[in-house]
Write a protein that holds these residues in place. Structure first.
Motif, PDB file in Angstrom:
ATOM      1  N   ILE A 265      -3.670  62.353  12.678  1.00  0.00           N
ATOM      2  CA  ILE A 265      -2.298  62.307  12.160  1.00  0.00           C
ATOM      3  C   ILE A 265      -2.080  63.419  11.136  1.00  0.00           C
ATOM      4  O   ILE A 265      -1.051  64.105  11.144  1.00  0.00           O
ATOM      5  CB  ILE A 265      -2.015  60.931  11.532  1.00  0.00           C
ATOM      6  N   THR A 266      -3.060  63.614  10.279  1.00  0.00           N
ATOM      7  CA  THR A 266      -2.950  64.658   9.251  1.00  0.00           C
ATOM      8  C   THR A 266      -2.827  66.042   9.874  1.00  0.00           C
ATOM      9  O   THR A 266      -2.021  66.873   9.425  1.00  0.00           O
ATOM     10  CB  THR A 266      -4.183  64.605   8.323  1.00  0.00           C
ATOM     11  N   GLN A 267      -3.616  66.299  10.885  1.00  0.00           N
ATOM     12  CA  GLN A 267      -3.557  67.601  11.556  1.00  0.00           C
ATOM     13  C   GLN A 267      -2.187  67.857  12.184  1.00  0.00           C
ATOM     14  O   GLN A 267      -1.634  68.961  12.070  1.00  0.00           O
ATOM     15  CB  GLN A 267      -4.650  67.683  12.634  1.00  0.00           C
ATOM     16  N   GLU A 268      -1.646  66.850  12.855  1.00  0.00           N
ATOM     17  CA  GLU A 268      -0.334  67.014  13.500  1.00  0.00           C
ATOM     18  C   GLU A 268       0.758  67.233  12.455  1.00  0.00           C
ATOM     19  O   GLU A 268       1.650  68.070  12.642  1.00  0.00           O
ATOM     20  CB  GLU A 268      -0.014  65.782  14.355  1.00  0.00           C
TER      21      GLU A 268
ATOM     22  N   HIS B 141       0.415  70.719  11.016  1.00  0.00           N
ATOM     23  CA  HIS B 141       0.882  71.702  12.004  1.00  0.00           C
ATOM     24  C   HIS B 141       2.407  71.766  12.038  1.00  0.00           C
ATOM     25  O   HIS B 141       3.001  72.863  12.095  1.00  0.00           O
ATOM     26  CB  HIS B 141       0.335  71.338  13.389  1.00  0.00           C
ATOM     27  N   ALA B 142       3.052  70.586  11.975  1.00  0.00           N
ATOM     28  CA  ALA B 142       4.514  70.548  11.968  1.00  0.00           C
ATOM     29  C   ALA B 142       5.078  71.199  10.712  1.00  0.00           C
ATOM     30  O   ALA B 142       6.089  71.932  10.761  1.00  0.00           O
ATOM     31  CB  ALA B 142       4.991  69.099  12.086  1.00  0.00           C
ATOM     32  N   ILE B 143       4.428  70.960   9.578  1.00  0.00           N
ATOM     33  CA  ILE B 143       4.895  71.560   8.314  1.00  0.00           C
ATOM     34  C   ILE B 143       4.813  73.080   8.374  1.00  0.00           C
ATOM     35  O   ILE B 143       5.729  73.794   7.944  1.00  0.00           O
ATOM     36  CB  ILE B 143       4.062  71.012   7.130  1.00  0.00           C
ATOM     37  N   SER B 144       3.698  73.589   8.918  1.00  0.00           N
ATOM     38  CA  SER B 144       3.559  75.046   9.022  1.00  0.00           C
ATOM     39  C   SER B 144       4.601  75.655   9.953  1.00  0.00           C
ATOM     40  O   SER B 144       5.103  76.761   9.713  1.00  0.00           O
ATOM     41  CB  SER B 144       2.147  75.393   9.511  1.00  0.00           C
TER      42      SER B 144
ATOM     43  N   SER C  22      13.698  75.343  15.862  1.00  0.00           N
ATOM     44  CA  SER C  22      14.553  74.494  15.040  1.00  0.00           C
ATOM     45  C   SER C  22      13.747  73.333  14.474  1.00  0.00           C
ATOM     46  O   SER C  22      12.791  72.870  15.089  1.00  0.00           O
ATOM     47  CB  SER C  22      15.726  73.952  15.865  1.00  0.00           C
ATOM     48  N   THR C  23      14.148  72.884  13.279  1.00  0.00           N
ATOM     49  CA  THR C  23      13.436  71.786  12.618  1.00  0.00           C
ATOM     50  C   THR C  23      13.505  70.511  13.432  1.00  0.00           C
ATOM     51  O   THR C  23      12.532  69.752  13.523  1.00  0.00           O
ATOM     52  CB  THR C  23      14.031  71.544  11.222  1.00  0.00           C
ATOM     53  N   LYS C  24      14.659  70.285  14.072  1.00  0.00           N
ATOM     54  CA  LYS C  24      14.837  69.052  14.843  1.00  0.00           C
ATOM     55  C   LYS C  24      13.858  68.976  16.007  1.00  0.00           C
ATOM     56  O   LYS C  24      13.256  67.932  16.278  1.00  0.00           O
ATOM     57  CB  LYS C  24      16.276  68.975  15.345  1.00  0.00           C
ATOM     58  N   SER C  25      13.674  70.078  16.692  1.00  0.00           N
ATOM     59  CA  SER C  25      12.752  70.088  17.836  1.00  0.00           C
ATOM     60  C   SER C  25      11.306  69.887  17.366  1.00  0.00           C
ATOM     61  O   SER C  25      10.500  69.239  18.049  1.00  0.00           O
ATOM     62  CB  SER C  25      12.867  71.406  18.596  1.00  0.00           C
ATOM     63  N   ILE C  26      10.988  70.435  16.200  1.00  0.00           N
ATOM     64  CA  ILE C  26       9.634  70.268  15.665  1.00  0.00           C
ATOM     65  C   ILE C  26       9.367  68.803  15.345  1.00  0.00           C
ATOM     66  O   ILE C  26       8.306  68.258  15.663  1.00  0.00           O
ATOM     67  CB  ILE C  26       9.441  71.136  14.401  1.00  0.00           C
TER      68      ILE C  26
END
Length: 381
Positions: A31-34, A37-40, A48-52
């Protein structure tokens, strides 16, 4: 008692616990890795932020952390539940049947508890207990132990003045008891002065306080005098052992021992020793009561136990002998007797085995040797 089955059940619990911990850490790491990754990706502002966030949500659903954690936790709970049930089945938690109904003197019990609290340094709790139980204050014991703990607390801050005052006031008694604690206190004080860089003050202190001990402890005093030559570099000297912090801890224990000796108290708490001995002897008493089921009246009137209760050496405070045949404790009227074969029985047992005939040989209960009463010799412990 099925100790093997208990051990197997315990091993299963620990195995499930390790597996559950490992699985939890693995899931949290995924969970932490995902999330990282999303934050980066958000910080790079490429998609787009929404798709991330949608992609992150989809991946978390695939990981399904709750399902994974619940499955391992469920296995752990099942193993733990079986283990506790096995313990309850094998170990009888009801210890009430192992003791007899005795009318205790409530005043005496309260005094024992209060004295225990004071000797453990729990003075406020001891005062509260005395007040609520309407007992008379144990002024002497409280005063004695209050002084002792003040001395020990001062030593923890490397203040030896109270300890030295106490040792000086009890100089003669300590010498009669064969204690050299006064010299040890002066030694620590001497090293404290020397470590602070005051060599002249240390020499003056030695001249004032070491002289009375020179006759019996000259070699040690000579070593302390040699420390003066290493002032400022004692850590690298041949006498660095005098700087060990363990001396303070050992001397604190020795002071408590000598203090209790002087006031006529045991160094070890009597109540703690009684409880510990009772816990050790409890399995034997419970087993005895299981055998004596239906003989409760006999148990209540029994003057001594029909089986020995083996306790560790720490609970044996005086030399005793219990006859292995009659289970009677030896005394002046029934002393232990050494037979020619080397085994020992009480006199009354020997009399019964010989049928009160001093010339009639009888067989030792523990070896094939024929023994005569006239060959038996009384033992003195």
């Amino acid at each position: 008692m099925e100790l093997n089955s208990i051990k197997d059940a315990f091993d299963r619990v620990t195995k499930k616990q390790k597996l559950s911990t490992s699985k939890s850490q693995e899931t949290i790491q995924q969970i932490t890795q995902e999330i990282n990754h999303a934050i980066s990706q958000i910080q790079s502002t490429t998609p787009s932020t929404k798709s991330i966030l949608n992609e992150l949500q989809s991946k978390l659903k695939q990981i399904s952390p709750l399902t994974q954690l619940e499955s391992t936790q469920k296995d752990l709970n099942i193993a733990f539940s079986k283990y506790t049930k096995l313990l309850e089945k094998q170990f009888n938690p009801d210890i009430s049947k192992s003791y007899r109904h005795v009318d205790f003197d409530l005043h005496t019990v309260n005094q024992i508890i209060a004295a225990h609290l004071y000797r453990e340094g729990l003075f406020e709790i001891g005062d509260c207990f005395i007040t609520e139980s309407n007992e008379k204050t144990l002024t002497d014991r409280k005063t004695h132990f209050l002084e002792m703990y003040k001395i020990l607390d001062a030593m923890k801050t490397r203040d030896l003045v109270p300890a030295l005052c106490w040792a000086t006031n009890n100089h003669e008694t300590l010498l009669k008891n064969g204690s050299d604690i006064e010299l040890k206190l002066h030694r620590l004080q001497f090293m404290e002065i020397l470590q602070s860089g005051r060599r002249d003050a240390a020499l003056k202190y030695a001249r004032s306080h070491f002289a009375p001990f020179a006759e019996r402890h000259l070699p040690e005093i000579q070593k302390l005098m040699a420390c003066l030559l290493w002032a400022g570099k004692l850590e690298s000297s041949p006498y660095s052992e005098f700087l060990s912090p363990s001396h303070w801890a050992k001397l604190g224990d020795e002071l408590a021992l000598q203090y209790c000796n002087l006031i006529g108290e045991s160094h070890h708490c009597p109540l703690s020793a009684t409880v510990a001995a009772g816990v050790q002897g409890l399995p034997t008493l419970l087993k005895l009561m299981n055998v004596m089921t239906g003989k409760k009246q006999e148990w209540q009137t029994m003057k001594q136990l029909p089986v020995p209760v083996d306790l560790d050496q720490e609970f044996q405070f005086h030399s005793i002998f219990v006859c292995p045949v009659s289970r009677d404790q030896a005394g002046e009227d029934n002393p232990p007797m050494l037979m020619s074969c080397g085994h020992v029985l009480c006199r009354q047992s020997i009399t019964k085995l010989s049928k009160n005939n001093s010339t009639r040989p009888f067989k030792c209960p523990y070896c094939p040797t024929e023994v005569e009463v006239g060959q038996c010799r009384q033992l003195y412990f």
